[in-house]
Design a protein around this motif. Structure first.
Motif, PDB file in Angstrom:
ATOM      1  N   ALA A  26      20.974  13.138  -0.965  1.00 25.10           N
ATOM      2  CA  ALA A  26      21.344  13.738   0.405  1.00 25.10           C
ATOM      3  C   ALA A  26      22.701  12.882   1.055  1.00 25.10           C
ATOM      4  N   LEU A  27      22.586  11.389   0.361  1.00 21.26           N
ATOM      5  CA  LEU A  27      23.662  10.598   0.721  1.00 21.26           C
ATOM      6  C   LEU A  27      24.707  10.167  -0.834  1.00 21.26           C
ATOM      7  N   THR A  28      24.041  11.042  -2.181  1.00 16.69           N
ATOM      8  CA  THR A  28      25.069  11.106  -3.635  1.00 16.69           C
ATOM      9  C   THR A  28      25.259  10.000  -3.855  1.00 16.69           C
ATOM     10  N   ASN A  29      24.673   9.122  -4.107  1.00 14.82           N
ATOM     11  CA  ASN A  29      24.354   8.031  -4.485  1.00 14.82           C
ATOM     12  C   ASN A  29      23.941   7.110  -5.765  1.00 14.82           C
ATOM     13  N   THR A  30      24.957   7.604  -6.260  1.00 10.37           N
ATOM     14  CA  THR A  30      23.415   7.302  -8.109  1.00 10.37           C
ATOM     15  C   THR A  30      23.455   6.229  -8.208  1.00 10.37           C
ATOM     16  N   PRO A  31      23.798   5.260  -8.174  1.00 10.27           N
ATOM     17  CA  PRO A  31      23.289   3.337  -8.255  1.00 10.27           C
ATOM     18  C   PRO A  31      22.100   3.859  -6.912  1.00 10.27           C
ATOM     19  N   MET A  32      21.974   4.427  -5.902  1.00  5.80           N
ATOM     20  CA  MET A  32      20.375   4.084  -5.465  1.00  5.80           C
ATOM     21  C   MET A  32      19.150   5.054  -6.087  1.00  5.80           C
ATOM     22  N   LEU A  33      19.982   6.020  -6.216  1.00  4.48           N
ATOM     23  CA  LEU A  33      18.876   6.479  -7.338  1.00  4.48           C
ATOM     24  C   LEU A  33      18.570   6.112  -8.301  1.00  4.48           C
ATOM     25  N   GLU A  34      18.512   5.020  -9.177  1.00  2.00           N
ATOM     26  CA  GLU A  34      18.885   4.745 -10.297  1.00  2.00           C
ATOM     27  C   GLU A  34      17.124   3.200  -9.424  1.00  2.00           C
ATOM     28  N   ALA A  35      18.053   2.934  -8.371  1.00  2.00           N
ATOM     29  CA  ALA A  35      17.269   1.619  -7.480  1.00  2.00           C
ATOM     30  C   ALA A  35      15.697   2.283  -7.285  1.00  2.00           C
ATOM     31  N   VAL A  36      15.241   3.908  -6.825  1.00  2.00           N
ATOM     32  CA  VAL A  36      14.283   3.752  -6.451  1.00  2.00           C
ATOM     33  C   VAL A  36      13.534   4.144  -8.034  1.00  2.00           C
ATOM     34  N   GLY A  37      14.297   5.243  -8.531  1.00  2.00           N
ATOM     35  CA  GLY A  37      13.559   4.844  -9.965  1.00  2.00           C
ATOM     36  C   GLY A  37      12.504   3.567 -10.509  1.00  2.00           C
ATOM     37  N   GLU A  38      13.327   2.572 -10.491  1.00  2.00           N
ATOM     38  CA  GLU A  38      12.325   1.850 -10.979  1.00  2.00           C
ATOM     39  C   GLU A  38      11.885   1.319 -10.120  1.00  2.00           C
ATOM     40  N   LYS A  39      12.252   1.080  -9.007  1.00  2.00           N
ATOM     41  CA  LYS A  39      11.462   0.573  -8.173  1.00  2.00           C
ATOM     42  C   LYS A  39       9.587   1.390  -7.861  1.00  2.00           C
ATOM     43  N   SER A  40      10.087   2.877  -7.905  1.00  2.00           N
ATOM     44  CA  SER A  40       8.981   3.950  -8.025  1.00  2.00           C
ATOM     45  C   SER A  40       8.760   4.167  -8.796  1.00  2.00           C
ATOM     46  N   GLY A  41       8.854   3.335 -10.193  1.00  2.00           N
ATOM     47  CA  GLY A  41       8.082   3.482 -11.041  1.00  2.00           C
ATOM     48  C   GLY A  41       8.104   5.342 -11.668  1.00  2.00           C
ATOM     49  N   ASP A  42       8.888   6.129 -11.364  1.00  2.00           N
ATOM     50  CA  ASP A  42       8.539   7.330 -11.451  1.00  2.00           C
ATOM     51  C   ASP A  42      10.344   8.540 -11.814  1.00  2.00           C
ATOM     52  N   SER A  43      11.294   7.220 -12.727  1.00  2.00           N
ATOM     53  CA  SER A  43      12.018   8.115 -12.316  1.00  2.00           C
ATOM     54  C   SER A  43      12.856   9.608 -12.597  1.00  2.00           C
ATOM     55  N   VAL A  44      11.703  10.418 -13.179  1.00  2.00           N
ATOM     56  CA  VAL A  44      12.166  11.921 -13.082  1.00  2.00           C
ATOM     57  C   VAL A  44      12.089  12.638 -11.830  1.00  2.00           C
ATOM     58  N   ALA A  45      10.800  12.455 -11.148  1.00  2.00           N
ATOM     59  CA  ALA A  45      10.403  12.919  -9.740  1.00  2.00           C
ATOM     60  C   ALA A  45      11.834  12.963  -9.266  1.00  2.00           C
ATOM     61  N   ALA A  46      12.518  11.383  -9.297  1.00  2.00           N
ATOM     62  CA  ALA A  46      13.608  10.868  -8.332  1.00  2.00           C
ATOM     63  C   ALA A  46      14.706  11.968  -8.637  1.00  2.00           C
ATOM     64  N   THR A  47      14.918  11.756  -9.905  1.00  2.00           N
ATOM     65  CA  THR A  47      15.899  12.418 -10.570  1.00  2.00           C
ATOM     66  C   THR A  47      15.855  14.177 -10.154  1.00  2.00           C
ATOM     67  N   VAL A  48      14.738  15.197  -9.686  1.00  2.00           N
ATOM     68  CA  VAL A  48      14.308  15.800  -9.878  1.00  2.00           C
ATOM     69  C   VAL A  48      15.002  15.550  -7.646  1.00  2.00           C
ATOM     70  N   GLY A  49      14.248  15.206  -7.448  1.00  2.00           N
ATOM     71  CA  GLY A  49      14.825  15.238  -5.639  1.00  2.00           C
ATOM     72  C   GLY A  49      16.480  15.150  -5.661  1.00  2.00           C
ATOM     73  N   TYR A  50      16.743  13.937  -6.132  1.00  2.00           N
ATOM     74  CA  TYR A  50      18.519  14.000  -5.961  1.00  2.00           C
ATOM     75  C   TYR A  50      19.134  15.173  -6.492  1.00  2.00           C
ATOM     76  N   SER A  51      18.794  15.865  -7.522  1.00  2.00           N
ATOM     77  CA  SER A  51      19.688  16.863  -8.378  1.00  2.00           C
ATOM     78  C   SER A  51      19.212  17.862  -7.109  1.00  2.00           C
TER      79      SER A  51
END
Length: 527
Positions: A128-153
């Motif tokens: 929603a804020l169109t920021n890939t580094p933010m997505l990477e931070a979420v995926g790293e800290k949450s431990g589920d980068s797949v779910a985070a990427t789906v939300g991002y897309s």
């Protein structure tokens, strides 16, 4: 067609650029998508190809190069005005940081009510804020980068579209901006006062934002170049170049506007527009050229791109600037030779500054910054290059080394870089979106993303317009920087014919936005 594009990414790239910009130039009620059309066409083509069983791709390095060129050119063109503005922009920066914290809290609260996982929430927030580094931070800290990427897309597309709409609102509200520069005028004044004012005192009163180009004593005296030590006598004629408001104030104080124009009398002094193409003069200030002592000449104004500026002493010159010079007729040829007056100044690439600046930017972008939540993070190459570009644009010259790009060259490089980035980003997002929508939670993600982008845009629009009193034109660029979304900047530039206030707003917000988004993504990810 898709089979061919799948094995020929360069052909796909140029097709997207050509057709995308053709669509981007189409105006509906005076509004066109501009460069953003390349992004949306790339998303559509990639998603269509995915539905037909073809994975379309453009190498990521294309986007890295494009965004790097874009960030450096924006930094160079905005450097001087950025540092001057930042002294008074702290309120806007605080409001921006508060807006990120507010929408992050909103995302966690609403996402939890919808039964979404923290990974989905964080990824949706990043999209929603169109920021890939933010997505990477979420995926790293949450431990589920797949779910985070789906939300991002899923949330990414409205993240771009929604902020484009707010950019349109900002530009419409900016038609009567108070921060719009007053147009430059050249007026001949007949002095009627008996107070014998000194030119230097008038000059200082208006912060040296004036130029005195001609002076005639009485009705029949020769036209001469004014000096700051000159005093004005009743009946003198003086030509002043400056902003319309300032010039009118001086007219009211000294006498009245004269119908006799000293500019038309070229018996003693002549004037010419001269292009600065001599590299040794670029990066120097007007005062450092020492035109008065060298040639008895005065630089009255400077045209950079489509913008005219008063030639005040501290103005740092760039290759390709067009200087309006008033000089004794006998010295015009020497002045022209001194400045260069070649079209080379408009198109010189300055690859040394470009290469060194981008290299330093990559290094700055990788500097580890302590994270309050643990570990470290970096701002990324785009923010690093933008920061270095701003600094180099402000410096202008280090010894014989010119640190900036010619204005026209910077505009061209920036636009090419932006288009390369948008084409690759769109192709990448298009393939992901088609896959993401096959999940059962897509509507929750879409709803949350729409709410986040809309609330964020509203918060910035209302607070910046009515609390910090930011002009709408600058706000359009600020929204693009806050969204860290080059498509929004490209759109605003297209609508304003590259008004410098747009790039200034973008440069103000972008570095702070990048850092704050990464931090917000980190904290959301560890919840």
């Amino acid at each position: 067609m898709f089979a061919y594009f799948a094995v020929q990414p360069v052909v796909l790239l140029v097709v997207l650029l050509g057709i995308g910009m053709a669509i981007g130039h189409i105006k509906i009620k005076g509004v066109s998508l501009g460069a953003a059309a390349v992004l949306f066409l790339a998303i559509a083509i990639s998603a269509w190809g995915k539905s037909q069983g073809y994975e379309l791709s453009i190498p990521k390095e294309i986007a890295v190069l494009g965004l790097s060129l874009f960030a450096f050119s924006i930094g160079c063109s905005s450097g001087t005005s950025f540092f001057a503005t930042m002294r008074t922009a702290w309120k806007s920066i605080l409001v921006l940081v508060a807006a990120y914290i507010a929408v992050s809290a909103l995302a966690v609260g609403l996402g939890s009510l919808l039964g979404m996982s923290i990974s989905q929430i964080g990824g949706t927030l990043a999209g929603a804020l169109t920021n890939t580094p933010m997505l990477e931070a979420v995926g790293e800290k949450s431990g589920d980068s797949v779910a985070a990427t789906v939300g991002y897309s899923i949330s990414y597309l409205y993240g771009v579209l929604g902020m484009l709409l707010f950019s349109i609102f900002a530009l419409k509200s900016g038609k009567n901006d108070k921060d719009a520069p007053s147009p430059l005028v050249s007026k001949t004044i007949r002095v009627e006062t008996d107070s014998r004012p000194r030119l230097g005192d008038i000059y200082e009163r208006f912060n040296e934002k004036l130029a005195f180009s001609r002076l005639r004593r009485g009705e029949t005296g020769p036209i001469t170049r004014p000096n700051m030590s000159d005093t004005l006598n009743k009946g003198d004629l003086l030509t002043i170049v400056g902003e319309a408001i300032s010039v009118q104030t001086i007219i009211n104080d000294l006498g009245h506007s004269s119908s006799h124009s000293l500019q038309t009398d070229r018996t003693y002094l002549d004037y010419r527009r001269i292009t600065l193409s001599d590299v040794s003069k670029a990066g120097k200030t007007i005062s450092e050229l020492n035109m008065g002592d060298r040639f008895g000449a005065t630089v009255s104004r400077v045209r950079r791109g489509d913008v005219d500026m008063v030639a005040y002493p501290d103005l740092v010159l760039q290759l390709g600037d067009r200087l309006r010079v008033v000089s004794p007729i006998s010295n015009i040829t020497e002045v022209t030779k001194y400045l260069g007056d070649s079209t080379r100044g408009l198109t010189s690439l300055n690859p040394v500054a470009l290469g060194i600046g981008m290299t330093l930017g990559f290094l700055v972008g990788q500097i580890p910054i302590p994270n309050p939540a643990g570990g470290t993070f970096s701002v990324g190459y785009a923010a690093g290059i933008l920061i270095v570009g701003l600094i180099m644009g402000r410096i202008g010259r280090i010894g014989p080394f010119v640190t900036t790009l010619p204005y026209t060259t910077g505009q061209v490089i920036g636009e090419i870089g932006l288009l390369l980035f948008l084409a690759q980003a769109g192709v990448n997002a298009g393939g992901s979106i088609q896959t993401a929508f096959t999940g059962g939670d897509w509507w929750k993600i879409l709803l949350l993303g729409i709410v986040i982008t809309t609330v964020f845009g509203l918060l910035l629009f209302i607070t910046m317009r009515f609390v910090t009193k930011m002009g709408g034109t600058k706000l359009a660029g600020f929204l693009g920087g806050a969204q860290t979304q080059p498509a929004v900047l490209g759109f605003a530039n297209d609508q304003t014919n590259n008004d410098p206030r747009v790039s200034l707003g973008y440069a103000m917000a972008y570095p702070v936005a990048m850092i704050t988004k990464i931090l917000c993504g980190t904290f959301v990810g560890i919840l």
